[in-house]
Design an enzyme around this catalytic site. Structure first.
Site, short mmCIF file in Angstrom:
data_model
loop_
_atom_site.label_atom_id
_atom_site.label_comp_id
_atom_site.label_asym_id
_atom_site.label_seq_id
_atom_site.Cartn_x
_atom_site.Cartn_y
_atom_site.Cartn_z
N GLU A 184 1.77 -1.15 10.67
CA GLU A 184 0.24 -1.54 10.71
C GLU A 184 0.00 -2.94 11.38
O GLU A 184 -1.19 -2.83 12.22
CB GLU A 184 -0.65 -1.28 9.58
N HIS A 217 5.19 6.35 8.54
CA HIS A 217 5.35 5.25 9.35
C HIS A 217 6.68 4.92 9.79
O HIS A 217 7.04 4.13 10.73
CB HIS A 217 4.90 4.26 8.53
N ASP A 252 -3.59 10.90 8.15
CA ASP A 252 -2.65 9.91 7.51
C ASP A 252 -3.58 8.66 7.18
O ASP A 252 -4.74 8.56 7.49
CB ASP A 252 -1.49 9.58 8.39
N SER A 253 -2.76 7.91 6.27
CA SER A 253 -3.51 6.79 5.83
C SER A 253 -3.82 5.70 7.06
O SER A 253 -4.70 5.05 6.89
CB SER A 253 -2.81 5.80 4.57
N CYS A 310 1.33 12.73 5.96
CA CYS A 310 1.44 11.71 5.19
C CYS A 310 2.14 12.12 4.00
O CYS A 310 1.75 12.98 3.26
CB CYS A 310 0.26 11.26 4.82
N CYS A 358 8.18 8.61 4.83
CA CYS A 358 7.13 8.22 5.03
C CYS A 358 6.88 8.18 6.67
O CYS A 358 7.82 7.86 7.45
CB CYS A 358 7.11 6.81 4.72
N1 DGL Z 1 2.39 7.30 6.22
C1 DGL Z 1 2.09 7.54 4.57
C2 DGL Z 1 3.44 8.28 4.23
O1 DGL Z 1 3.80 9.05 4.93
C3 DGL Z 1 1.63 6.54 3.84
C4 DGL Z 1 1.76 5.11 4.09
C5 DGL Z 1 0.81 4.16 3.28
O2 DGL Z 1 -0.22 4.42 3.57
O3 DGL Z 1 1.38 3.57 2.31
O4 DGL Z 1 3.60 8.07 3.09
#
Ligand code: DGL
Length: 271
Positions: free
Chosen positions: A155, A189, A13-14, A76, A187
Site C-alpha cells: 500500500e 496484494h 478488496d480492502s 480479497c 493475499c
Molecule cells: N488483499 C487482501 C487479501 O487478499 C487483504 C489485505 C488486507 O487488507 O489485510 O487478504
C-alpha cells in the site's frame, strides 16, 4: 431494460491487492465492464476480527449489488475467509472467491505434495485454505505462515526494498525449512511482491497467484450461465474508493496499467 449479461462484474478488496485479480479478469475478458471497490479507508483487513471484516464485506457487496452487477468477485482472501458463505446465501448473483481457485491450482502444481500458503493473520487463522485444500481430497501437506506486514509495504508502493527483503526472509524461513515446492500467495496484494518472494524462496518453488485461477473461474461461470457480454466495443471500468483518491490513483495505474481510470471517492460513516 438492460439484459443481465450486459451488467458489470463487481469486485472488491480492502485496497490495491484486488487489482491483481482485476488485471487477470481484464486479460481474459476484455469486453466485460467492471466496478472495482477499494475499501482504502479501512485497509488493512488482515489484523481485524472476522466479524468486523464480514460486516465490511457485506456492506460493500450490498453497495455493488445496488449498483447493478451480474456477479460478485471477492478479490480479497481475508474478506473471502470472513464472508463467503454468508454472501452466497444473501445474493442472487454468483459469488466467486479467490481461495478455492488458488487451492486447486496449488494442488495441481505440486510435485512433492508439500504446499505452503502465506496470507494475512485473519486468513491464516481462519483455516480457510486448509478447508479448500481438504475439499480437493488431494493427499498433500499444507504449511502456513502469516505475513502481516506485507500489505502495508504494497500500500506504500514498496515492492523491492532491503527492509522488505529482510522481513520476507524472516516470514518465509519456516516454509523453506518445510521443503515446500509450491507456495500459494494467499493475499491478493502478494503477487505484487512476487519478485521479492521468488528471490527469497528460490526459483524451484512455484508461486501460485490466485488471480489467474480466479479469472478463469469467472470466465467459466459466465460462459456456463450464458452471461458473457456480447462484444460491442470498449468496456467501461469504474474504480471506487472509500478513501482518498490520490494514493489509490497513483499506485492503481502502476499496478493495473492503462485500464485504470479516474477514481470515484465514496467515503462512508466508518462506524
Ligand atoms: N488483499 C487482501 C487479501 O487478499 C487483504 C489485505 C488486507 O487488507 O489485510 O487478504
Amino acid at each position: 431494460m438492460v439484459s443481465r449479461a450486459r451488467l458489470p462484474i463487481g469486485m472488491f478488496d480492502s485496497g490495491l491487492g484486488g487489482l491483481t485479480v482485476a488485471r487477470a479478469v481484464i486479460d481474459l475478458l476484455p469486453h466485460e465492464d467492471l466496478i472495482y471497490f477499494a475499501d482504502s479507508a479501512r485497509c488493512p483487513y488482515g489484523p481485524r476480527s472476522r466479524r468486523e471484516v464480514r460486516r465490511f464485506a457485506l456492506q460493500i457487496m450490498d453497495l455493488l449489488v445496488a449498483e447493478g452487477v451480474k456477479m460478485l468477485v471477492i478479490a480479497c482472501n481475508a474478506a473471502s475467509s470472513a464472508a463467503l458463505a454468508e454472501a452466497r446465501h444473501r445474493y442472487d448473483v454468483p459469488v466467486i472467491s479467490v481461495i478455492e481457485p488458488g487451492a486447486r491450482a496449488a494442488v495441481a502444481a505440486t510435485r512433492n505434495r508439500r504446499i505452503g500458503v502465506i496470507g494475512t493473520r485473519l486468513t491464516i487463522d481462519s483455516g480457510s485454505y486448509e478447508d479448500a485444500v481438504a475439499a480437493t481430497r488431494a493427499n498433500v501437506s499444507l504449511f502456513s505462515a502469516a505475513c502481516p506486514a506485507f500489505v502495508d509495504f504494497v500500500e506504500r508502493g514498496d515492492t523491492a526494498s532491503d527492509e522488505l527483503i529482510a522481513v520476507a526472509e524472516d516470514y518465509l524461513a519456516p516454509l523453506k525449512r518445510a521443503g515446500i515446492d509450491t507456495l500459494i500467495l494467499g493475499c491478493t496484494h502478494y503477487p505484487l511482491l512476487s519478485g521479492v518472494i521468488r528471490y527469497v524462496m528460490g526459483e524451484d518453488v512455484v508461486l501460485i497467484s490466485s488471480a489467474e485461477a480466479t479469472a478463469n473461474e469467472v470466465f467459466v461461470k459466465l460462459k456456463h450461465d450464458g452471461m458473457l457480454t456480447p462484444y460491442t466495443g470498449a468496456a467501461t471500468h469504474r474504480f471506487i474508493s472509500s478513501g482518498s483518491e490520490d494514493m489509490f490513483s497513483e499506485l492503481g495505474r502502476r499496478f493495473l496499467g492503462p485500464e485504470f481510470t479516474k477514481v470515484e471517492e465514496r467515503p462512508w460513516d466508518l462506524g
